[in-house]
Every structure is written in structure tokens, then in C-alpha cells.
Design an enzyme around this catalytic site. Structure first.
Site, short mmCIF file in Angstrom:
data_model
loop_
_atom_site.label_atom_id
_atom_site.label_comp_id
_atom_site.label_asym_id
_atom_site.label_seq_id
_atom_site.Cartn_x
_atom_site.Cartn_y
_atom_site.Cartn_z
N HIS A 79 0.62 -1.23 -0.84
CA HIS A 79 0.53 -1.70 0.55
C HIS A 79 0.08 -0.61 1.52
CE1 HIS A 79 2.11 -5.52 -0.61
NE2 HIS A 79 3.21 -4.99 -1.08
N HIS A 107 -1.13 -10.05 -9.77
CA HIS A 107 -0.29 -9.99 -8.57
C HIS A 107 -0.78 -8.91 -7.61
CE1 HIS A 107 3.04 -10.86 -5.98
NE2 HIS A 107 3.13 -9.55 -5.78
N ASP A 132 -1.64 -9.35 -3.67
CA ASP A 132 -1.17 -8.50 -2.56
C ASP A 132 -2.35 -7.98 -1.73
OD1 ASP A 132 1.55 -8.68 -3.00
OD2 ASP A 132 1.64 -6.88 -4.25
ZN LIG Z 1 3.46 -8.82 -3.81
#
Ligand SMILES: [Zn+2]
Length: 282
Positions: free
Chosen positions: A260, A233, A237
Site C-alpha cells: 500500500h 489479491h 489491492d
Molecule cells: Zn487487500
């Protein structure tokens, strides 16, 4: 290789992970050199291009903002578009946040496959990395270096019996995104979820759209989709966030405990570093 778009419009509905709002999503074909553009149909079709310059906030999800109009949690859909080799697409939504679906990119991939992908007339352009660039934030690290392919080496490390240290090398080639990455779901920890709820986040979160980890195990009854679903995952991202560069990337990413905000910092630094990249037709 030429640029591509989807063959016809296609839509779905879902719930925003953080806001809990219901949202209708429509993907529409777009002409060459459009890239990905979000269209807020609830706000007079206000457009927010999927671009590094509009990143506004990125802790639990990547949020874009243009002239005060916000668009949240764009990374899983962008990952599906990039992972399916779609270059140009309008993404219409009628609310503030993209639907979370099952917490992965799988439903988005199915939508794109159902619509079909067609080749356009203009050659595809890529951002080719010419010089290594790195960002470090405490024990989080991320770099991008020249390579013939788009490749990601990813390491995550969480003190949890299901995760601990997971490493994976991903190479973007025919079908690899679909097979290895697309169905990996987002995850959260019960302690963290309580905190998020207090901050009015994760309001749409449930066992239907996330892996929820307790200190010793997980709340979900269905098994993990991969033993190392968590690092997969994280790669999902990274692909979604790097899509904000506006075109496919030719380079090797190495990410260690990234998130992020580190992804955003790396993209900004790469774009600002003179001689670190060029645009090539592929
Ligand atoms: Zn994610």
C-alpha cells in the site's frame, strides 16, 4: 463511453478487519463527476472523497483521513467499484472501517451487480499516462508507463511453500476483474498476526475473512480459490489503491513486491510529475 453509477441504493453489514467493529455499509447512486465519496453517517454525514490527497496511513491497509476523521481499509471496496466500471458512488458507513466480508471483493461485486449499473450523460474521463514514473523502496518497486489499456504486471515473492514467486499479467477488459481477481482473498502469516494483535490490529480477522498461513501450510480448511490467489489479491489491492486517482487509468503498471505505501508513493509521484499524464474523455 459515458460515466456510470449504480441504479439504486443497496447495503450490507460486516466486521472491520483491523478494528473488529461492526459496520453497516450502504452504496448510493451519485451524479456525474462525483467519483467515490465516503460518508460517515455516524458523524453527521461527514464526507471523505476517495482521493490521493486524503491518504494518511498505509501499512496493512489503506486509510484515509480528512480533518481528523478517519476511514480505514477502503481498498477492497474501491477495487470492486473500479473493477465493475462504476464511476460515481456514495459509500455510506457508520463506523471507522469498511467491512472485510470474506477478505476479497466478491461480496461487493455481488452487491453492485444486485443494484445494477446505469450509464449517465457525461463522457467518462480517464487519466492517461504520458511518461514513465517509477518508485523504488529497498527491494520493492513499482512503475507506471504509457499504454493503450489499463494493465498490471505483478510479482510477489514470499518464502512460503504456497507462495514463493508468483507473477501475473492482468488486463482490464470486459469481465476480467470479476473472473480473475475479485474473489482472491487477503492473506496473513501466523507470526505476523500475533504481532498485529499486540498492536490492536487484525482484531476482526478470522479464517472466514483471510487466508492464514503457518510456516509450512495454512490454517484454513477450504482450499485456495486459485493456485496463485496471493498475487491475484495483490492485483486487487493495486486496483483499489489506484482508484484513489479518481478516475480510470490508461497505463501499464509493473509492481514488484509492492504494498500500500509503495502504491501511494507512485500515485503521488505520478501526479506531481509535470507532463506525465493528461485527462482524456474516453
Ligand atoms: Zn487487500
Amino acid at each position: 463511453m459515458n460515466q456510470t453509477t449504480i441504479k439504486k441504493s443497496i447495503g450490507t453489514t460486516g466486521v472491520g478487519l483491523h478494528t473488529g467493529v461492526t459496520v453497516a455499509l450502504n452504496l448510493k447512486p451519485a451524479s456525474e463527476d462525483t467519483g467515490y465519496i465516503f460518508v460517515r453517517t455516524d458523524l453527521d454525514n461527514f464526507e471523505i472523497p476517495a482521493s490521493v490527497e486524503y491518504i494518511s496511513y498505509c501499512s496493512y491497509a489503506t486509510t484515509l483521513m480528512r480533518k481528523g476523521v478517519v476511514l480505514s481499509t477502503c481498498e477492497h471496496l474501491l477495487s470492486a467499484l473500479r473493477g465493475s466500471g462504476v464511476d460515481n458512488c456514495f459509500i455510506e458507513i457508520d463506523n471507522i472501517e469498511l467491512p472485510i466480508m470474506d477478505g476479497s471483493s466478491e461480496n461487493f461485486i455481488e452487491l453492485i451487480e444486485k443494484a445494477g449499473v446505469i450509464e449517465q450523460d457525461a463522457p467518462r474521463r480517464s487519466l492517461r499516462v504520458l511518461k514513465s514514473v517509477e518508485v523504488v523502496e529497498g527491494d520493492r518497486k513499482m512503475s507506471i508507463a504509457p499504454s493503450e489499456k489499463f494493465e498490471i504486471d505483478c510479482v510477489i515473492d514470499f518464502k512460503h511453500p504456497f507462495i514463493n514467486r508468483q507473477c501475473l499479467n492482468y488486463v482490464a477488459e470486459n469481465g476480467s476483474f470479476r473472473r480473475q481477481i475479485a474473489s482472491a482473498r487477503t492473506f496473513g502469516f501466523t507470526q505476523e498476526i500475533e504481532m498485529l494483535r499486540k498492536a490492536n490490529l487484525a482484531l476482526g480477522g478470522s479464517l472466514e475473512n483471510a487466508i492464514v498461513l503457518t510456516p509450512e501450510g495454512m490454517l484454513n480448511e477450504a482450499p485456495l480459490r486459485f493456485d496463485d490467489e496471493f498475487v491475484r489479491h495483490k492485483i486487487l489491492d493495486i486496483i483499489g489503491d489506484l482508484a484513489l486517482l479518481g478516475m480510470p487509468v490508461q497505463g501499464k503498471v509493473v509492481a514488484e513486491k509492492s504494498g500500500h505505501s509503495v502504491h501511494a508513493q507512485l500515485m503521488t509521484k505520478l501526479l506531481k510529475t509535470e507532463g506525465a499524464w493528461e485527462i482524456v474523455s474516453t
